[in-house]
Design an enzyme around this catalytic site. Structure first.
Site, mmCIF file in Angstrom:
data_model
loop_
_atom_site.group_PDB
_atom_site.id
_atom_site.type_symbol
_atom_site.label_atom_id
_atom_site.label_comp_id
_atom_site.label_asym_id
_atom_site.label_seq_id
_atom_site.Cartn_x
_atom_site.Cartn_y
_atom_site.Cartn_z
ATOM 1 N N HIS A 52 0.825 -1.220 0.000
ATOM 2 C CA HIS A 52 0.000 0.000 0.000
ATOM 3 C C HIS A 52 0.853 1.262 0.000
ATOM 4 O O HIS A 52 0.411 2.305 -0.478
ATOM 5 C CB HIS A 52 -0.987 -0.037 1.165
ATOM 6 C CG HIS A 52 -2.101 -1.006 0.946
ATOM 7 N ND1 HIS A 52 -3.437 -0.672 1.119
ATOM 8 C CD2 HIS A 52 -2.089 -2.303 0.539
ATOM 9 C CE1 HIS A 52 -4.188 -1.733 0.843
ATOM 10 N NE2 HIS A 52 -3.396 -2.741 0.499
ATOM 11 N N SER A 75 5.175 7.292 2.680
ATOM 12 C CA SER A 75 4.094 8.289 2.771
ATOM 13 C C SER A 75 2.892 7.769 3.536
ATOM 14 O O SER A 75 2.213 8.528 4.237
ATOM 15 C CB SER A 75 3.666 8.726 1.366
ATOM 16 O OG SER A 75 3.123 7.637 0.636
ATOM 17 N N HIS A 181 -1.263 -13.266 -1.052
ATOM 18 C CA HIS A 181 -2.532 -13.628 -0.397
ATOM 19 C C HIS A 181 -2.530 -15.059 0.142
ATOM 20 O O HIS A 181 -3.528 -15.505 0.700
ATOM 21 C CB HIS A 181 -3.704 -13.364 -1.345
ATOM 22 C CG HIS A 181 -4.045 -11.902 -1.465
ATOM 23 N ND1 HIS A 181 -5.042 -11.423 -2.279
ATOM 24 C CD2 HIS A 181 -3.517 -10.802 -0.855
ATOM 25 C CE1 HIS A 181 -5.120 -10.101 -2.170
ATOM 26 N NE2 HIS A 181 -4.198 -9.695 -1.324
ATOM 27 N N ASP A 187 -9.862 -8.448 7.611
ATOM 28 C CA ASP A 187 -10.572 -7.980 8.811
ATOM 29 C C ASP A 187 -11.805 -7.166 8.449
ATOM 30 O O ASP A 187 -12.735 -7.058 9.244
ATOM 31 C CB ASP A 187 -9.646 -7.064 9.640
ATOM 32 C CG ASP A 187 -8.591 -7.848 10.407
ATOM 33 O OD1 ASP A 187 -8.821 -9.037 10.679
ATOM 34 O OD2 ASP A 187 -7.540 -7.254 10.727
#
Ligand code: HEM
Ligand SMILES: [Ca+2]
Ligand SMILES: [Mn+2]
Length: 343
Positions: A52, A75, A181, A187
């Site tokens: 991400h 970031s 994965h 979640d």
């Protein structure tokens, strides 16, 4: 080629003196973030975080005169208040907040720390490849733009386009990256059942993810109707719509199937694609390769199989040119997958 060897103050050996600083960080990660070397929730979340952060780069946006993001630049943590509000980043605030105190006690950029934590975490997972570690990334001075992180309800077209824009990833490299994965759980896709894995072995870096995503979906592990979720073949297992579609699309299905029972390919292809992802936004020549600090992961602890209760008839063949490999079915009553325990 000449292989340099440097002995660090603590006796560790590496190829570059700049890598010596990583050994105390690795020890801190293993002891205080990864529960003494487990392949558990914090490892899974740390790997997700590498993605991400790194995927936050878009030459297409930059070509329109806006800031396109800096890739693997920290970031996501440095501008946590902004980036964790992006819909696709739901939940990453947890691991950012767990990593923060470690970042504060060491002298690495946030950008380097996030990628290091992912690579070290994965080394705890049986069957994993050794992942590349680089240092020297400068930290972000601006947040990444929104919509750079793919969503599970995105089309295959849009997903392939996003990866191509971010770093010229081929469809085969996208499939390889989704090997991640195999050590993963959701979640937030179905918030009523947190910790629901994507394959039956979320603690093993094995090929079960590629097998189980090819089985006919028959149930929702929790409630139905969640955005980005489709039916899975096993109680306790969650299937993302994006994984389901990539497993069945003519552009990616044969590549997807090629990982079934091919641990060696999974290891080499994932490691290569991760290496490319981990330096997004940077020139490799400006970084120092510290990959030799990564521990050798434990050997694979499982062999490819169909989950108990299912047979070859439950495979939804998608690759037109090659039949699905014949695999043994696990004995016993139908498999139910246990949630990944929260830490
Ligand atoms: C098409 C691209 C991708 C999509 C749509 C996608 C989507 C998702 C979603 C929706 C979750 C569940 C989050 C939650 O509800 O907690 C997840 C988990 C995860 N993703 Fe991906 N992902 C993609 C690619 C990747 C890549 C490239 C990596 C790493 C290289 C990655 C690593 C992970 C990991 C390790 C988890 C599990 C996190 C945990 O168990 O806490 N994903 N992903
Ligand atoms: Ca697995
Ligand atoms: Mn970033």
């Amino acid at each position: 080629a000449l292989v340099r060897r440097v002995t660090c103050a603590d006796g560790s050996v590496t190829s570059n003196a700049a890598c010596c600083a990583l050994f105390p960080v690795i020890q801190d990660l293993q002891t205080n973030l990864f529960d003494g070397g487990e392949c558990g929730e914090e490892v899974h979340e740390s790997l997700r975080l590498t993605f991400h952060d790194a995927i936050g780069i878009s030459p297409a946006i930059a070509s329109r005169g806006q800031f396109g993001g800096g890739g693997a630049d920290g970031s996501i943590a440095l501008f946590e208040d902004i980036e964790t509000n992006f819909h696709a980043n739901n939940g990453v605030d947890e691991i950012i907040d767990e990593q923060r105190p470690l970042i504060q006690r060491h002298n690495l950029t946030t950008a380097d720390f996030i990628q290091l934590a992912g690579a070290i975490g994965v080394s705890n997972c049986p069957g994993a490849p050794r992942l590349a570690v680089f240092v020297g990334r400068p930290d972000a001075t601006q947040p990444a733009p929104d919509l750079t992180v793919p969503e599970p309800f995105d089309t295959v077209d849009s997903i392939l386009q996003r990866f191509d824009d971010a770093g010229g990833f081929t469809p085969a490299e996208v499939v390889a990256l989704l090997g991640s994965h195999t050590i993963a759980a959701a979640d937030h896709v179905d918030p009523s059942i947190p910790g629901t894995p994507f394959d039956s072995t979320p603690e093993l870096f094995d090929t079960q993810f590629f097998i189980e995503t090819q089985l006919r979906g028959t149930l929702f592990p929790g409630t139905g109707g969640n955005q980005g979720e489709v039916e899975s073949p096993l109680r306790g297992e969650l299937r993302l719509q994006s994984d389901s579609e990539l497993a069945r699309d003519s552009r990616t299905a044969c590549e997807w199937q090629s990982f079934v029972n091919n641990q060696a390919k999974l290891q080499s292809a994932f490691a290569a694609a991760f290496r490319k992802m981990t330096i997004l936004g940077h020139d490799e020549s400006s970084l120092i390769d510290c990959s030799d600090v990564v521990p050798t992961p434990p050997a694979p602890a499982s062999s490819a199989h169909l989950p108990a209760g299912l047979t070859h008839n439950d495979v939804e063949q998608a690759c037109a040119s090659t039949p699905f490999p014949t695999l043994p079915t696990d004995p016993g009553p139908a498999t139910t997958v246990a949630p990944v325990p929260p830490s």
